[in-house]
Design a protein around this motif. Structure first.
Motif, PDB file in Angstrom:
ATOM      1  N   UNK A 270       0.839  -1.199   0.000  1.00  0.00           N
ATOM      2  CA  UNK A 270       0.000   0.000   0.000  1.00  0.00           C
ATOM      3  C   UNK A 270       0.881   1.259   0.000  1.00  0.00           C
ATOM      4  N   UNK A 271       1.920   1.255   0.840  1.00  0.00           N
ATOM      5  CA  UNK A 271       2.826   2.414   0.913  1.00  0.00           C
ATOM      6  C   UNK A 271       3.548   2.658  -0.401  1.00  0.00           C
ATOM      7  N   UNK A 272       3.812   1.567  -1.140  1.00  0.00           N
ATOM      8  CA  UNK A 272       4.536   1.722  -2.407  1.00  0.00           C
ATOM      9  C   UNK A 272       3.575   1.952  -3.574  1.00  0.00           C
ATOM     10  N   UNK A 273       2.265   2.048  -3.242  1.00  0.00           N
ATOM     11  CA  UNK A 273       1.253   2.249  -4.290  1.00  0.00           C
ATOM     12  C   UNK A 273       1.066   1.025  -5.166  1.00  0.00           C
ATOM     13  N   UNK A 274       1.315  -0.182  -4.566  1.00  0.00           N
ATOM     14  CA  UNK A 274       1.273  -1.410  -5.376  1.00  0.00           C
ATOM     15  C   UNK A 274       0.305  -2.443  -4.816  1.00  0.00           C
ATOM     16  N   UNK A 275      -0.699  -1.987  -4.078  1.00  0.00           N
ATOM     17  CA  UNK A 275      -1.602  -2.934  -3.428  1.00  0.00           C
ATOM     18  C   UNK A 275      -2.346  -3.805  -4.438  1.00  0.00           C
ATOM     19  N   UNK A 276      -2.809  -3.164  -5.535  1.00  0.00           N
ATOM     20  CA  UNK A 276      -3.535  -3.916  -6.574  1.00  0.00           C
ATOM     21  C   UNK A 276      -2.638  -4.994  -7.176  1.00  0.00           C
ATOM     22  N   UNK A 277      -1.371  -4.608  -7.366  1.00  0.00           N
ATOM     23  CA  UNK A 277      -0.383  -5.546  -7.918  1.00  0.00           C
ATOM     24  C   UNK A 277      -0.245  -6.773  -7.000  1.00  0.00           C
ATOM     25  N   UNK A 278      -0.147  -6.529  -5.681  1.00  0.00           N
ATOM     26  CA  UNK A 278      -0.048  -7.628  -4.711  1.00  0.00           C
ATOM     27  C   UNK A 278      -1.277  -8.526  -4.803  1.00  0.00           C
ATOM     28  N   UNK A 279      -2.457  -7.910  -4.869  1.00  0.00           N
ATOM     29  CA  UNK A 279      -3.705  -8.679  -4.937  1.00  0.00           C
ATOM     30  C   UNK A 279      -3.725  -9.573  -6.163  1.00  0.00           C
ATOM     31  N   UNK A 280      -3.297  -8.994  -7.277  1.00  0.00           N
ATOM     32  CA  UNK A 280      -3.395  -9.743  -8.528  1.00  0.00           C
ATOM     33  C   UNK A 280      -2.345 -10.839  -8.644  1.00  0.00           C
ATOM     34  N   UNK A 281      -1.130 -10.555  -8.239  1.00  0.00           N
ATOM     35  CA  UNK A 281      -0.066 -11.542  -8.464  1.00  0.00           C
ATOM     36  C   UNK A 281       0.124 -12.508  -7.282  1.00  0.00           C
ATOM     37  N   UNK A 282      -0.428 -12.178  -6.125  1.00  0.00           N
ATOM     38  CA  UNK A 282      -0.255 -13.045  -4.960  1.00  0.00           C
ATOM     39  C   UNK A 282       1.025 -12.716  -4.218  1.00  0.00           C
ATOM     40  N   UNK A 283       1.130 -13.139  -2.957  1.00  0.00           N
ATOM     41  CA  UNK A 283       2.223 -12.680  -2.101  1.00  0.00           C
ATOM     42  C   UNK A 283       3.598 -13.212  -2.538  1.00  0.00           C
ATOM     43  N   UNK A 284       3.653 -14.459  -3.014  1.00  0.00           N
ATOM     44  CA  UNK A 284       4.963 -15.013  -3.389  1.00  0.00           C
ATOM     45  C   UNK A 284       5.585 -14.231  -4.538  1.00  0.00           C
ATOM     46  N   UNK A 285       4.798 -14.049  -5.604  1.00  0.00           N
ATOM     47  CA  UNK A 285       5.313 -13.339  -6.778  1.00  0.00           C
ATOM     48  C   UNK A 285       5.590 -11.876  -6.430  1.00  0.00           C
ATOM     49  N   UNK A 286       4.759 -11.292  -5.547  1.00  0.00           N
ATOM     50  CA  UNK A 286       4.990  -9.896  -5.182  1.00  0.00           C
ATOM     51  C   UNK A 286       6.305  -9.751  -4.406  1.00  0.00           C
ATOM     52  N   UNK A 287       6.581 -10.690  -3.489  1.00  0.00           N
ATOM     53  CA  UNK A 287       7.863 -10.664  -2.768  1.00  0.00           C
ATOM     54  C   UNK A 287       9.029 -10.743  -3.757  1.00  0.00           C
ATOM     55  N   UNK A 288       8.868 -11.590  -4.779  1.00  0.00           N
ATOM     56  CA  UNK A 288       9.926 -11.700  -5.795  1.00  0.00           C
ATOM     57  C   UNK A 288      10.185 -10.369  -6.493  1.00  0.00           C
ATOM     58  N   UNK A 289       9.096  -9.636  -6.802  1.00  0.00           N
ATOM     59  CA  UNK A 289       9.315  -8.352  -7.496  1.00  0.00           C
ATOM     60  C   UNK A 289       9.987  -7.358  -6.544  1.00  0.00           C
ATOM     61  N   UNK A 290       9.651  -7.419  -5.247  1.00  0.00           N
ATOM     62  CA  UNK A 290      10.325  -6.537  -4.281  1.00  0.00           C
ATOM     63  C   UNK A 290      11.820  -6.851  -4.243  1.00  0.00           C
TER      64      UNK A 290
END
Ligand SMILES: [Zn+2]
Length: 397
Positions: A270-290
């Protein structure tokens, strides 16, 4: 004072042998007798009983024990299975078949539609279980469920559910209509995560805490090897713990500074303005992008901030409860390699106890579903033994 009868003693001995066999199988009767501190004759008679009931079997291959061969006794994990249901997430459910040795045999995951009623949810669970159990053979002994909510065992009602659909719902009653012949066990997901780490091979850790990160933050508390729930089941609700220097308003409770406003993966996104991205890709893939963007200071500092806040909370937990260890796991596990140093350092700096004892913090790198499946399986096994092993009516698949 409870009377101890001969039947009680016999059952207690049976459970001792059965549980020892679960950990050490295959074992000879002599090894078992030594392990459970009973006579060879008693163990031999108990083994015969377990084999007669199909709970154990004599191995065809014998074990060579210094000089002569002895027939080994083997645990039968497929005697019966627990059906486990992971409801920690609001957008999907996951189910698994877990055997008596707590091995996950088969899994199935199903997305939930957006606007769901409780009846629709039960339909999804029915269809997920049918798909999971198709072509399976054997017997079920219970349904063990993990939920992201406080479960009040007296009232059977869920409170503080992360899925609003489940708030103040008698989930066991609804599930009973889908699985009319199975006993239904319900447990908070963080408590199950704590159960998942109660390794029968390492009985040393009797006082341990499991900090469980999902859409919220939970804490499973094990004291003297038993789960501590508190008087009303609310023990270990961490999400609304107030942190120093945090002034954000919590969207759930309306107060300022709750841990859930800065620590979970969702708060980082949310702080990075990427909440929708997290929702769509799921937590594992989102951690990878971080992780792939750690050179970006905004990202690395935001993760560092979460690590500091986790360290602060752990220091307080160590000082209040003096556990053998604190274990961290959940949907942010991929970030642990970059957070672990700061978490440990902050915790050691702030904990008063750290001056006296070596503080143990462990990180579990395992998907949430597996933690909940294993924890639910362990809870089911305890129920199986508490019912006297053969006290349950098995349901044929
Ligand atoms: Zn709050």
């Amino acid at each position: 004072m409870a009377l101890v009868t001969t039947t009680d003693v016999r059952l207690a001995n049976l459970l001792k042998v059965y549980s020892a066999l679960r950990v050490g199988s295959p074992m000879t009767k002599r090894q078992l007798a030594k392990e459970v501190e009973l006579t060879f004759a008693s163990v031999s008679s108990i083994c015969n009983q377990l084999v007669d009931q199909g709970l154990a079997r004599y191995e065809e291959e014998s074990i060579f024990t210094g000089g002569r061969k002895a027939i080994a006794v083997e645990f039968v994990p497929e005697y019966a299975y627990a059906l486990v249901l992971d409801m920690h997430h609001t957008e999907y459910i996951a189910m698994a078949l877990v055997d008596l040795a707590n091995t996950i045999v088969k899994t199935k995951r199903m997305s939930l539609p957006d606007s769901l009623t409780i009846e629709g949810l039960m339909d999804s669970i029915r269809s997920c279980s049918q798909s999971l159990l198709a072509e399976c053979e054997g017997h079920l002994y219970c349904l063990s469920v993990g939920v992201s909510a406080v479960y009040n065992e007296q009232s059977k009602i869920l409170l503080q559910a992360s899925n609003p659909l489940l708030e103040r719902v008698n989930l066991a009653m609804h599930l009973q209509s889908v699985f009319p012949n199975l006993p239904v066990l319900i447990e908070n997901d963080a408590n199950l995560a704590a159960f998942s780490q109660l390794d029968p091979f390492k009985p040393g850790h009797k006082n341990q805490l499991f900090v469980f990160f999902t859409q919220g933050i939970g804490l499973g508390i094990i004291i003297d090897g038993e789960l501590y729930r508190g008087s009303h089941g609310f023990a270990g609700e961490l999400g609304h713990l107030k942190l120093t220097g945090v002034d954000r308003k919590c969207s759930k409770c309306g107060n300022n500074g709750c841990m859930r406003t800065v620590v979970p993966l969702a708060a980082i996104a949310r702080d990075l303005g990427e909440y929708e991205q997290l929702r769509q890709m799921g937590s594992l893939a989102y951690c990878d992008t971080l992780l792939s963007r750690l050179k970006d200071h905004e990202i690395s500092e935001r993760i560092e901030y979460t690590a500091q806040k986790i360290g602060e909370v752990l220091a307080e937990m160590f000082d209040v409860l003096n556990p053998d260890q604190i274990i961290l796991g959940g949907n942010n596990w991929k970030l642990y390699p970059v957070m672990s140093k700061t978490i440990r350092q902050t915790c050691r700096q702030l904990s008063n106890l750290a001056r006296e004892v070596d503080i143990q913090i462990q990180f579990v790198s395992e998907p949430i579903n597996d933690l909940i499946f294993k924890g639910a399986g362990e809870k089911a096994f305890r129920f199986f033994t508490a019912s006297g092993i053969t006290g349950l009516e098995l349901v044929e698949l």
